[in-house]
Scaffold this motif. Structure first.
Motif, PDB file in Angstrom:
ATOM      1  N   THR A 123       0.911  -1.122   0.148  1.00 33.31           N
ATOM      2  CA  THR A 123      -0.014   0.018  -0.126  1.00 33.31           C
ATOM      3  C   THR A 123       0.760   1.234   0.073  1.00 33.31           C
ATOM      4  O   THR A 123       2.077   1.149   0.289  1.00 33.31           O
ATOM      5  CB  THR A 123      -0.742   0.068   1.189  1.00 33.31           C
ATOM      6  N   PHE A 124       0.290   2.466  -0.422  1.00 32.97           N
ATOM      7  CA  PHE A 124       0.616   3.735  -0.194  1.00 32.97           C
ATOM      8  C   PHE A 124       0.431   4.567   0.751  1.00 32.97           C
ATOM      9  O   PHE A 124       1.114   5.235   1.345  1.00 32.97           O
ATOM     10  CB  PHE A 124       0.825   4.601  -1.561  1.00 32.97           C
ATOM     11  N   ARG A 125      -0.820   4.081   1.494  1.00 32.02           N
ATOM     12  CA  ARG A 125      -1.502   4.960   2.410  1.00 32.02           C
ATOM     13  C   ARG A 125      -1.577   6.354   2.174  1.00 32.02           C
ATOM     14  O   ARG A 125      -1.107   7.165   2.885  1.00 32.02           O
ATOM     15  CB  ARG A 125      -0.981   4.588   3.611  1.00 32.02           C
ATOM     16  N   PRO A 126      -2.037   6.890   0.979  1.00 29.97           N
ATOM     17  CA  PRO A 126      -2.217   8.138   0.813  1.00 29.97           C
ATOM     18  C   PRO A 126      -2.768   9.308   1.674  1.00 29.97           C
ATOM     19  O   PRO A 126      -2.212  10.471   1.741  1.00 29.97           O
ATOM     20  CB  PRO A 126      -2.995   8.346  -0.492  1.00 29.97           C
ATOM     21  N   ASN A 127      -3.568   8.701   2.611  1.00 30.55           N
ATOM     22  CA  ASN A 127      -4.286   9.547   3.486  1.00 30.55           C
ATOM     23  C   ASN A 127      -3.478   9.697   4.949  1.00 30.55           C
ATOM     24  O   ASN A 127      -3.803  10.586   5.997  1.00 30.55           O
ATOM     25  CB  ASN A 127      -5.442   9.247   3.897  1.00 30.55           C
ATOM     26  N   ASP A 128      -2.401   8.873   5.059  1.00 29.18           N
ATOM     27  CA  ASP A 128      -1.760   8.856   6.402  1.00 29.18           C
ATOM     28  C   ASP A 128      -0.874  10.236   6.517  1.00 29.18           C
ATOM     29  O   ASP A 128      -0.331  10.891   5.452  1.00 29.18           O
ATOM     30  CB  ASP A 128      -0.613   7.836   6.592  1.00 29.18           C
ATOM     31  N   PRO A 129      -0.652  10.840   7.585  1.00 30.65           N
ATOM     32  CA  PRO A 129       0.163  11.940   7.752  1.00 30.65           C
ATOM     33  C   PRO A 129       1.675  11.703   7.340  1.00 30.65           C
ATOM     34  O   PRO A 129       2.087  10.512   7.601  1.00 30.65           O
ATOM     35  CB  PRO A 129      -0.009  12.294   9.262  1.00 30.65           C
ATOM     36  N   MET A 130       2.149  12.739   6.775  1.00 25.87           N
ATOM     37  CA  MET A 130       3.744  12.758   6.427  1.00 25.87           C
ATOM     38  C   MET A 130       4.643  12.836   7.596  1.00 25.87           C
ATOM     39  O   MET A 130       4.226  13.893   8.175  1.00 25.87           O
ATOM     40  CB  MET A 130       3.958  13.782   5.239  1.00 25.87           C
ATOM     41  N   THR A 131       5.478  12.263   7.957  1.00 24.07           N
ATOM     42  CA  THR A 131       6.257  12.370   9.136  1.00 24.07           C
ATOM     43  C   THR A 131       7.346  13.016   8.724  1.00 24.07           C
ATOM     44  O   THR A 131       8.036  13.173   7.737  1.00 24.07           O
ATOM     45  CB  THR A 131       6.783  11.137   9.860  1.00 24.07           C
ATOM     46  N   ARG A 132       8.162  13.701   9.655  1.00 23.93           N
ATOM     47  CA  ARG A 132       9.223  14.380   9.382  1.00 23.93           C
ATOM     48  C   ARG A 132      10.484  13.399   8.880  1.00 23.93           C
ATOM     49  O   ARG A 132      11.456  13.678   8.000  1.00 23.93           O
ATOM     50  CB  ARG A 132      10.100  14.909  10.652  1.00 23.93           C
ATOM     51  N   ALA A 133      10.428  12.123   9.315  1.00 25.02           N
ATOM     52  CA  ALA A 133      11.652  11.128   8.960  1.00 25.02           C
ATOM     53  C   ALA A 133      11.289  10.821   7.449  1.00 25.02           C
ATOM     54  O   ALA A 133      12.348  10.636   6.595  1.00 25.02           O
ATOM     55  CB  ALA A 133      11.329   9.918   9.739  1.00 25.02           C
ATOM     56  N   HIS A 134      10.039  10.537   6.925  1.00 26.72           N
ATOM     57  CA  HIS A 134       9.929  10.281   5.628  1.00 26.72           C
ATOM     58  C   HIS A 134       9.912  11.555   4.815  1.00 26.72           C
ATOM     59  O   HIS A 134      10.267  11.399   3.659  1.00 26.72           O
ATOM     60  CB  HIS A 134       8.251   9.661   5.455  1.00 26.72           C
ATOM     61  N   THR A 135       9.778  12.737   5.291  1.00 25.32           N
ATOM     62  CA  THR A 135       9.932  13.867   4.682  1.00 25.32           C
ATOM     63  C   THR A 135      11.532  13.950   4.315  1.00 25.32           C
ATOM     64  O   THR A 135      11.834  14.500   3.048  1.00 25.32           O
ATOM     65  CB  THR A 135       9.439  15.142   5.436  1.00 25.32           C
ATOM     66  N   ALA A 136      12.115  13.649   5.332  1.00 25.07           N
ATOM     67  CA  ALA A 136      13.725  13.852   5.182  1.00 25.07           C
ATOM     68  C   ALA A 136      14.091  12.921   3.909  1.00 25.07           C
ATOM     69  O   ALA A 136      14.723  13.203   3.166  1.00 25.07           O
ATOM     70  CB  ALA A 136      14.436  13.438   6.312  1.00 25.07           C
ATOM     71  N   LYS A 137      13.734  11.803   4.121  1.00 22.13           N
ATOM     72  CA  LYS A 137      14.157  10.873   3.016  1.00 22.13           C
ATOM     73  C   LYS A 137      13.694  11.109   1.393  1.00 22.13           C
ATOM     74  O   LYS A 137      14.308  11.345   0.686  1.00 22.13           O
ATOM     75  CB  LYS A 137      13.428   9.304   3.355  1.00 22.13           C
ATOM     76  N   ILE A 138      12.358  11.426   1.232  1.00 20.11           N
ATOM     77  CA  ILE A 138      11.911  11.967   0.103  1.00 20.11           C
ATOM     78  C   ILE A 138      12.514  13.079  -0.526  1.00 20.11           C
ATOM     79  O   ILE A 138      12.992  13.351  -1.715  1.00 20.11           O
ATOM     80  CB  ILE A 138      10.323  11.845  -0.071  1.00 20.11           C
TER      81      ILE A 138
END
Length: 354
Positions: A123-138
């Motif tokens: 899954t991608f889980r589009p409606n989940d909130p974006m965390t700071r860790a995931h933001t740093a990675k992308i």
């Protein structure tokens, strides 16, 4: 190369975090939002993205800067900021993503480019909130930031965490300073306003890297010029450059005129360096010599510094006087961005027989 542009980068980045916009039915970018005042920390970043059509507000005229940023909204902002093709996309194969969703093309574009991955369950889980860790990675992966070698200032970012390299890359490029000087809060949610600042800072960091790289490329092209200098049929000097070791070897066949000719033969101290934005040159541990004002005085000073490093050679094949592994640091400024570049220099001088 990374260290040299950071001071300029810190001056050119505006304060703020990150901001992402929500979808709206409006086609045109807005010029203002009811709930985004000029006093807001992320105001400039939000308006920058809004004017470019990357973020849009809601139909009631608000932007809702403090609302949590979803993974779908983040995908839209990043795909548009990166200028990805969002029309000709292939299905990334996420179980919870289909072409009828407004965010499909943005998620697919990022996935096709290899910038995002779903979860282990497909899954991608589009409606989940974006965390700071995931933001740093992308941000790190999608904008291709240089690898970071900064020390870890955060007590809540473990050395074995999957995101530590991405966080440190953002730190070294002045994209984030953390929630506090010692905490990053990797699991905290990113707001829509914060995402705007993250994106603007990252775009700026990439522009700085590109601009400095261009200036350095011009400088290296000058340094890599090699040839022989002759006068009245007599060889005065020659130069060669080894790009694998970044070493410039200068050979003078006369103590005085030869060293002067050496400077001209490489372009290292010629007028050409001014076109690359060079402002100063430091030889070994000597003072920085300003080269873009009094050129004659600068050349004389640099010549004396080079000559002072020479010592009698034990290898006559190299020359009578030799100075190996001299670090020459070239300083410059291009379009308001400061940079420096080190070149390893070997100097050989043959003293003609009387």
């Amino acid at each position: 190369m990374r260290k040299t542009y950071l001071s300029a980068l810190s001056l050119s980045l505006a304060a703020g975090a990150i901001v992402v916009g929500a979808p709206t039915h409006a086609d045109a970018a807005v010029s203002s939002f009811k709930d985004v005042k000029p006093t807001l920390d992320h105001y400039d970043a939000i308006m920058n993205l809004a004017e470019r059509g990357i973020v849009k507000g809601y139909e009631d005229g608000t932007f809702r800067p403090d609302a949590k940023l979803t993974r779908a909204h983040a995908s839209k902002v990043l795909a548009l900021s990166l200028g990805l093709d969002t029309k000709n996309v292939k299905d990334p194969g996420f179980k919870d993503l289909n072409p009828n969703q407004w965010h499909y093309e943005y998620v697919a574009a990022l996935a096709n480019a290899g910038y995002i991955q779903g979860f282990e369950d497909g899954t991608f889980r589009p409606n989940d909130p974006m965390t700071r860790a995931h933001t740093a990675k992308i941000l790190d992966l999608s904008y291709g930031l240089p690898e970071g070698d900064a020390s870890n200032p955060f007590t809540d970012v473990r050395s074995d965490s999957w995101y530590i390299g991405h966080v440190l890359s953002l730190v070294e490029n002045n994209i984030t300073k953390g929630k506090t000087p010692t905490t990053f809060e990797p699991n905290a949610n990113v707001t829509r306003a914060q995402m705007a600042s993250f994106v603007i800072r990252t775009e700026t960091a990439v522009k700085v890297v590109d601009a400095v790289a261009e200036a350095k490329a011009k400088l290296r092209a000058i340094v890599q010029e090699h040839g022989v200098v002759e006068k009245d049929g007599k060889k005065l000097a020659e130069a060669s450059f080894d790009p694998t070791t970044n070493t410039l070897t200068l050979t003078a066949y006369d103590m005085d005129e030869g060293i002067k000719a050496v400077q001209g033969s490489t372009g290292l101290f010629s007028e050409k360096i001014l076109d690359a934005g060079v402002t100063g040159v430091r030889i070994a541990d000597g003072p920085i010599v300003t080269v873009n004002s009094d050129r004659a005085a600068a050349k004389e000073q640099l010549q004396k510094q080079l000559a002072s490093l020479l010592a009698p050679s034990t290898d006559q094949a190299k020359g009578d006087l030799v100075a190996d592994n001299i670090t020459v640091t070239i300083y410059g400024e291009k379009d308001g961005l400061q940079f420096s570049e080190d070149v390893n220099v070997n100097l050989r001088v043959f003293i003609p027989a009387e």
